[in-house]
Design a protein around this motif. Structure first.
Motif, PDB file in Angstrom:
ATOM      1  N   ALA A 242     -30.722 -33.539  -4.354  1.00  0.00           N
ATOM      2  CA  ALA A 242     -30.984 -34.898  -4.819  1.00  0.00           C
ATOM      3  C   ALA A 242     -32.271 -34.945  -5.638  1.00  0.00           C
ATOM      4  N   THR A 243     -32.226 -35.715  -6.718  1.00  0.00           N
ATOM      5  CA  THR A 243     -33.393 -35.953  -7.556  1.00  0.00           C
ATOM      6  C   THR A 243     -34.006 -37.300  -7.160  1.00  0.00           C
TER       7      THR A 243
ATOM      8  N   ARG B  33     -26.823 -37.992 -15.086  1.00  0.00           N
ATOM      9  CA  ARG B  33     -25.628 -37.182 -14.816  1.00  0.00           C
ATOM     10  C   ARG B  33     -25.886 -36.059 -13.802  1.00  0.00           C
ATOM     11  N   ALA B  34     -27.119 -35.956 -13.328  1.00  0.00           N
ATOM     12  CA  ALA B  34     -27.459 -34.897 -12.366  1.00  0.00           C
ATOM     13  C   ALA B  34     -26.590 -35.043 -11.125  1.00  0.00           C
ATOM     14  N   LYS B  35     -26.141 -33.914 -10.613  1.00  0.00           N
ATOM     15  CA  LYS B  35     -25.317 -33.917  -9.400  1.00  0.00           C
ATOM     16  C   LYS B  35     -26.078 -33.250  -8.265  1.00  0.00           C
ATOM     17  N   ASP B  36     -25.970 -33.847  -7.088  1.00  0.00           N
ATOM     18  CA  ASP B  36     -26.586 -33.243  -5.915  1.00  0.00           C
ATOM     19  C   ASP B  36     -25.622 -32.205  -5.341  1.00  0.00           C
ATOM     20  N   LYS B  37     -25.961 -31.618  -4.227  1.00  0.00           N
ATOM     21  CA  LYS B  37     -25.130 -30.556  -3.654  1.00  0.00           C
ATOM     22  C   LYS B  37     -23.801 -31.067  -3.108  1.00  0.00           C
ATOM     23  N   ALA B  38     -23.662 -32.394  -2.951  1.00  0.00           N
ATOM     24  CA  ALA B  38     -22.383 -32.992  -2.547  1.00  0.00           C
ATOM     25  C   ALA B  38     -21.585 -33.407  -3.786  1.00  0.00           C
TER      26      ALA B  38
ATOM     27  N   PRO C 155     -26.242 -40.079  -9.281  1.00  0.00           N
ATOM     28  CA  PRO C 155     -26.928 -41.262  -8.751  1.00  0.00           C
ATOM     29  C   PRO C 155     -26.039 -42.508  -8.695  1.00  0.00           C
ATOM     30  N   ILE C 156     -25.207 -42.718  -9.704  1.00  0.00           N
ATOM     31  CA  ILE C 156     -24.317 -43.887  -9.715  1.00  0.00           C
ATOM     32  C   ILE C 156     -23.341 -43.864  -8.542  1.00  0.00           C
ATOM     33  N   ASP C 157     -22.899 -42.678  -8.152  1.00  0.00           N
ATOM     34  CA  ASP C 157     -21.982 -42.565  -7.016  1.00  0.00           C
ATOM     35  C   ASP C 157     -22.649 -43.049  -5.731  1.00  0.00           C
TER      36      ASP C 157
END
Length: 131
Positions: free
Chosen positions: A70-71, A96-101, A105-107
């Motif tokens: 997470a950022t 558009r950065a994605k975390d490990k899941a 951020p929008i999600d």
């Protein structure tokens, strides 16, 4: 205690003046505390003034948590801090950065029912950052 430990502590507590003082005293804005976290990662998300001081001094808005991916933008979007979300995006945080899941951020904002954050990030993602 290092200056970076003091800086992350002040940022986490939302103490803008102390954050500024520590940066002027030589604390590295992207330096990490004894837990391996930077001030922008642990800052009080509801404290836009702290975020602004850190970002103005060159804090990396795209630094990711080693464990979760997470950022700061993920954290602010999840918690619904629209002003901090806007500020991070203005300082080039990647929406558009994605975390490990595999979540953007929008999600996270969507899962939390934060329609104002979702609406803003939808505009940013569509290329219309005029909000």
């Amino acid at each position: 205690m290092t200056l970076e430990d003091e800086l992350t502590s002040a940022a986490a507590q939302g103490h803008t003046a102390e954050v500024s003082r520590l940066l002027q005293a030589g604390a590295q804005v992207n330096g990490v505390n004894r837990f391996g976290r930077s001030a922008v990662q642990v800052m009080m998300m509801g404290s836009t003034p702290v975020a602004e001081v850190l970002l103005r001094h060159g804090a990396d808005p795209n630094v990711a948590d080693r464990r979760t991916g997470a950022t700061p933008l993920h954290d602010a979007a999840r918690a619904g801090f629209l002003d901090t979300v806007r500020l991070l995006v203005n300082y080039k945080a990647d929406p558009r950065a994605k975390d490990k899941a595999n979540c953007q951020p929008i999600d996270l904002a969507r899962k939390s029912g934060l329609t104002d954050v979702v609406a803003y990030l939808e505009c940013v993602l569509s290329g219309n950052s005029g909000l």
